[in-house]
Design a protein around this motif. Structure first.
Motif, short mmCIF file in Angstrom:
data_model
loop_
_atom_site.label_atom_id
_atom_site.label_comp_id
_atom_site.label_asym_id
_atom_site.label_seq_id
_atom_site.Cartn_x
_atom_site.Cartn_y
_atom_site.Cartn_z
N SER A 669 0.84 -1.19 0.00
CA SER A 669 0.00 0.00 0.00
C SER A 669 0.87 1.24 0.00
CB SER A 669 -0.92 0.01 1.22
OG SER A 669 -0.19 0.12 2.42
N ASP A 670 0.41 2.25 -0.73
CA ASP A 670 1.04 3.57 -0.74
C ASP A 670 -0.03 4.58 -0.40
OD1 ASP A 670 3.98 3.53 -1.85
OD2 ASP A 670 2.88 2.06 -3.05
N THR A 671 0.21 5.33 0.67
CA THR A 671 -0.76 6.32 1.12
C THR A 671 -0.07 7.66 1.28
OG1 THR A 671 -1.92 4.58 2.37
CG2 THR A 671 -2.49 6.86 2.86
N SER A 672 -0.52 8.64 0.53
CA SER A 672 -0.02 10.01 0.64
C SER A 672 -1.12 10.88 1.21
CB SER A 672 0.41 10.55 -0.73
OG SER A 672 1.46 9.77 -1.28
N THR A 673 -0.80 11.65 2.24
CA THR A 673 -1.81 12.47 2.89
C THR A 673 -1.32 13.90 3.02
OG1 THR A 673 -1.00 11.92 5.10
CG2 THR A 673 -2.72 10.52 4.19
N LEU A 674 -2.26 14.81 2.93
CA LEU A 674 -2.01 16.24 3.15
C LEU A 674 -3.10 16.77 4.07
CD1 LEU A 674 -0.60 18.98 2.48
CD2 LEU A 674 -2.25 19.20 0.60
N SER A 675 -2.70 17.41 5.16
CA SER A 675 -3.67 17.99 6.07
C SER A 675 -3.25 19.40 6.43
CB SER A 675 -3.83 17.13 7.33
OG SER A 675 -2.60 16.99 8.00
N LEU A 676 -4.24 20.23 6.69
CA LEU A 676 -3.99 21.62 7.02
C LEU A 676 -4.84 22.01 8.22
CD1 LEU A 676 -4.33 21.48 3.61
CD2 LEU A 676 -3.35 23.75 3.88
N GLY A 677 -4.28 22.89 9.04
CA GLY A 677 -5.03 23.31 10.21
C GLY A 677 -4.64 24.70 10.67
N LEU A 678 -5.54 25.33 11.38
CA LEU A 678 -5.27 26.63 11.96
C LEU A 678 -4.51 26.48 13.27
CD1 LEU A 678 -8.78 28.27 11.56
CD2 LEU A 678 -6.74 28.93 10.30
N GLN A 679 -3.54 27.36 13.51
CA GLN A 679 -2.88 27.37 14.80
C GLN A 679 -3.77 27.99 15.87
OE1 GLN A 679 1.26 28.67 14.84
NE2 GLN A 679 1.37 28.36 12.62
N ARG A 680 -4.70 28.82 15.46
CA ARG A 680 -5.68 29.41 16.36
C ARG A 680 -7.05 29.31 15.71
NH1 ARG A 680 -1.08 32.40 17.16
NH2 ARG A 680 -0.52 32.79 19.35
N PRO A 681 -8.10 29.16 16.51
CA PRO A 681 -9.44 29.11 15.92
C PRO A 681 -9.80 30.43 15.26
CG PRO A 681 -9.57 29.27 18.31
CD PRO A 681 -8.12 29.03 17.98
N PHE A 682 -10.67 30.36 14.29
CA PHE A 682 -11.15 31.54 13.58
C PHE A 682 -12.27 32.19 14.40
CE2 PHE A 682 -14.29 33.27 10.53
CZ PHE A 682 -13.52 34.29 10.01
N GLU A 683 -12.09 33.46 14.75
CA GLU A 683 -13.06 34.17 15.56
C GLU A 683 -13.71 35.27 14.74
OE1 GLU A 683 -11.06 35.53 19.03
OE2 GLU A 683 -10.73 33.51 19.85
N TRP A 684 -15.03 35.35 14.86
CA TRP A 684 -15.77 36.35 14.07
C TRP A 684 -17.09 36.66 14.77
CZ3 TRP A 684 -20.25 35.95 10.73
CH2 TRP A 684 -20.43 37.06 9.88
#
Length: 854
Positions: A669-684
């Protein structure tokens, strides 16, 4: 929608998050900066192997951890852990009919594959105790005479019991063994300091939901569990927690989930003359859990016990008195003690589980009879009237274990720092198969005008003078107007077989920091007395802090993971001999033993299947984002399947040809993954939004389906032409758990001033790959198949949850929660062939929950 759109454009989030950087010589918690930059549901912590403050949550990109906040906010559905793990890009799900739109009444947990590993080769733990069911996890057919289904997850663990869920999918620490896929480590909730609790009621009904079927299909008159046109699911939960003046925390949960599935008793719209028109199947899980904890003077004590039995009631279509219950689950418990003395820490776990996979039938109806229709047997359809079921069977998977882990705070050795960890583990496992009493199956009715046997006794069990309605062609077959008697009787004798397995493991690991470099060499040694094999599994992971401020981490690893052995390998041999066939040619003759069945399976010791892993990754913090990329390659070797071989047995115990489990399986098996995240939550405008985004590309090749696959050299080593190239058949892509790529987005938004919580999960999956033989050609003097692939359509789902909480006096609140799955009611295919689809993902469906917290 405006809020969601702004949040998505702002950033995407998933994977392992990090604390803020600290100086490399940090040695006390006060050296670390605030952890507020990490989303609450991905809390900054360190693994047991590390005591270096400021090190990243998973410094070697080992996996993902979800805390109670994330678990509570996400769509719950049936409340199983598989629903939570959809955000992990290294996890793939089964595309079988079990999860289809026409079986939405089920509540059984979904199977998962981690980085291409087999779904039954994951390690599942609750508070340090395994809840894997290792009797026969491949068995799924409820109507098999001998094989009682054994769900991979030995208990249906409700997510409401979980305080933290950690998934290790690569660079797994040496403390974990007995898997070749991944580790799912659940920790139960810890009690708060004040008295509190919660009660809730959830429900989902087929009347609210949309069922997606192939064009022209109508299952409204279904009589089988594989098509469920009507169902009602209910879930009642109660929790109470607190802490005594002595500091003892306690928490108790009681959860009952039930699904009622009414079906027709007879197929194709047929109506029985004197049996029930509607028969009800049922699925019910009751989970009771207690957890205690205490800490003081360097000592931590905790204990947990979860008892989660599941009862699934079935019946056999077109048969009278055919109800039976599949009983699964049982107690899972642990006692844990931690002791910190100076720089050393000692952790001990005493674990126990006793998991059931059994079948029960109504008292006095332990038989199967295939009558021809007559006035006395007039409940059937067409020319037959069936009655009975498959008999009482108990299967047990009992495990008692002890684990000891010693760890040391990081020590300086020259310019390097070392965090040592080593330990030992022992488990005593027992697997049993017990047919409680003789079960008789009567077949092949023949014509007769008398039911008196040679001893002058009237046979009322296997003979009837009631005149048969319709003649059947064939020698000795029934004739209209005459009575009938059974010519064949199969006896499945009572019998008990057990396998006891003692297994041990030792491991050692050193987490080393040398300047900007981190290394974690480790080794694990395991053995058991069933296969009488000792395995050595090296583990190695490393990371490089490129700039020295933890903004860029490069990671790599090389690891070996050994899987587990299953009791079915040995239990099959004994139970094959339980069947005996008797025949007679007239009711006046006594039964004659025609055949004593011999063992069709023979146990031989096996090598332990293993998986070699290479991985490479990068974790980058940039512009407020935490970006993770990882590639994992797994090569599976010595994997288990069956092969037919001559028995060469002169004793008569074995059949002339028997199945043996052999180490002929292989995978890649070959699995390539990309994940992204905020260092701080988005406030609005007073709201706070967490987001996680994950993408994967997965390619799994395997030369078998599971350990019950029958292996032949000619089948698996044959050459085929696939997509223009000549390859071996075992190099064809895997059919299930193998979507080529998937994109997943999860959001959680809270507006405290309004008492609102809104969460979403969006998943886009490429279509599964299917195959068809389009012809044959000559290749080097050999005829080979020409195979072409096809991609089924892609799938997209949007699941959303909206919860409103009403504040009440004295820190109490009432709430209402609505979950909607597949909001757009998309027709998402799960399986089929070219131009057709056999089944689809569930259509738009809802859960309504009402609750009260205090």
């Amino acid at each position: 929608m405006k809020l969601l759109t702004l949040a998505i454009l702002s950033a995407l989030s998933a994977g392992a998050h990090a604390t803020d950087p600290v100086p490399s010589d940090a040695s006390t918690p006060s050296s670390a900066t605030s952890s507020a930059s990490t989303p609450e549901y991905l809390e900054p912590t360190t693994l047991d192997t590390l005591k270096v403050v400021g090190q990243r949550l998973f410094p070697y990109q080992e996996g993902m951890v979800l805390n109670e906040r994330y678990i509570e906010d996400q769509v719950k559905g049936n409340g199983d852990i598989g629903t939570l793990l959809r955000i992990n890009p290294n996890v793939q799900f089964d595309d079988s009919a079990f999860a289809s739109s026409n079986r939405m009444g089920e509540i059984r947990p979904a199977n998962i594959s981690i980085n291409g590993g087999q779904y039954y080769q994951n390690l599942l733990q609750l508070d340090g105790t395994s809840f894997n069911n290792d009797i026969d996890p491949q068995a799924t057919n409820p109507h098999d005479l001998a094989d009682v289904p054994s769900a991979t997850q030995g208990i249906a663990l409700d997510t409401e019991l979980i305080g933290r869920l950690t998934v290790y999918d690569s660079n797994v620490p040496a403390a974990f063994g007995g898997f070749s896929g991944g580790v799912v480590d659940a920790e139960s909730r810890k009690a708060r300091d004040t008295l509190g609790g919660k009660v809730s009621f959830r429900m989902s009904r087929s009347a609210w939901n949309e069922m997606i079927l192939p064009e022209g299909d109508d299952i409204s008159l279904s009589a089988t569990y594989s098509n469920q046109p009507v169902y009602d699911k209910y879930r009642l939960s109660a929790m109470l927690e607190g802490r005594t003046n002595a500091g003892v925390g306690w928490i108790a949960n009681l959860i009952r989930t039930r699904s009622d599935i009414p079906l027709r008793g007879y197929s194709a719209g047929n109506v029985s003359g004197n049996d029930e028109l509607i028969k009800e199947q049922r699925r019910e899980n009751t989970s009771a859990s207690v957890r205690l904890d205490w800490a003081g003077d360097g000592i931590t004590l905790s204990g947990s016990l979860t008892h989660a039995p599941t009862d699934e009631r079935y019946f056999t279509q077109n048969a009278k008195n055919s109800y039976f219950d599949l009983e699964q689950g049982g107690p899972v418990g642990s006692l844990r003690m931690g002791l910190d003395v100076g720089a050393w820490g000692l952790d001990q776990v005493l674990s126990y589980s006793d998991l059931d996979s059994s079948r029960r039938v109504p008292e006095g109806v332990d038989y199967w009879k295939a009558w021809a229709r007559s006035p006395a047997h007039d409940w059937g359809v067409n020319n037959s009237s069936f009655e009975g079921n498959w008999g009482n069977i108990d299967q047990r998977n009992r495990s008692v274990g002890y684990a000891l882990t010693a760890r040391r705070d990081a020590l300086a050795w020259g310019s390097s720092r070392h965090a040592l960890q080593f330990g030992l583990q022992y488990r005593d496992r027992l697997g049993t198969y017990h047919r409680l009493n003789d079960h008789a199956s009567f077949l092949s009715p023949g014509r007769t005008i008398s039911c008196t046997d040679a001893n002058g006794v009237v046979d009322t069990e296997a003979c009837s003078l009631s005149p048969v309605y319709t003649s059947v062609s064939g020698t000795g077959a029934v004739v209209a107007g005459q009575g009938q008697f059974f010519r064949t009787r199969n006896i499945y004798s009572a019998g008990y077989f057990e396998v006891e397995l003692k297994e041990w493991g030792v491991f050692a690991e050193d987490d080393i920091r040398l300047g900007r470099w981190s290394f974690r060499p480790g080794i694990r040694v395991d053995g058991d007395d069933m296969m009488d094999k000792t395995t050595v599994a090296p583990r190695f992971a490393m990371s490089w802090d490129v700039s020295g401020n933890q903004d860029t981490l490069l990671t790599a690893g090389a690891n070996r993971y050994y899987g587990r052995s299953f009791f079915t390998y040995k239990l099959r041999e004994g139970r094959d001999n339980l069947q005996t066939t008797y025949t007679r040619t007239a009711p006046s003759l006594l039964w004659i033993r025609n055949r004593q069945y011999t063992a069709n399976n023979r146990f031989e010791t096996l090598d332990i299947p293993y998986s070699d892993e290479l991985n490479l990754g990068v974790n980058q913090r940039w512009a407020g984002l935490d970006i993770n990329f990882k590639h994992v390659r797994r090569d599976g070797r010595d994997e288990v399947l069956r092969r037919r071989v001559p028995s060469n047995d002169g004793s008569g115990y074995y059949s002339a040809n028997v199945y043996e489990y052999v180490n002929a399986g292989r995978s890649r098996s070959d699995t390539s993954t990309l994940s992204l995240g905020l260092q701080r939550p988005f406030e609005w405008h007073g709201s706070e939004t967490h987001l996680q985004f994950a993408f994967d590309h997965t390619d799994v090749r395997r030369n078998y389906v599971d350990y019950e696959s029958s292996y032949t050299d000619s089948a698996y080593n044959r050459l085929v032409r696939y997509e223009g190239s000549v390859i071996h058949a075992y190099e064809l892509p895997q059919a299930s758990y193998n979507r080529p790529w998937t994109a997943r987005l999860s959001t959680q938004t809270r507006l405290p001033a309004w008492g609102l919580m809104w969460s979403n999960f969006l998943r886009y999956r490429a279509g599964f790959t299917g195959f068809t033989v389009t012809g044959a050609e000559d290749y080097q003097g050999e005829a080979i198949d020409v195979i072409e692939s096809y991609d089924a359509p892609h799938t997209f789902t949007w699941d959303t949850t909206l919860e409103y909480s009403l504040a009440l006096p004295r820190q109490q609140e009432a709430y209402v929660r609505v979950e909607a799955m597949n909001v757009f009611n998309r027709r998402n295919p799960l399986g089929g062939s070219i131009g057709t689809t056999s089944y689809y993902e569930p259509g738009r469906s809802y859960w309504l929950e009402l609750g009260y917290r205090f």
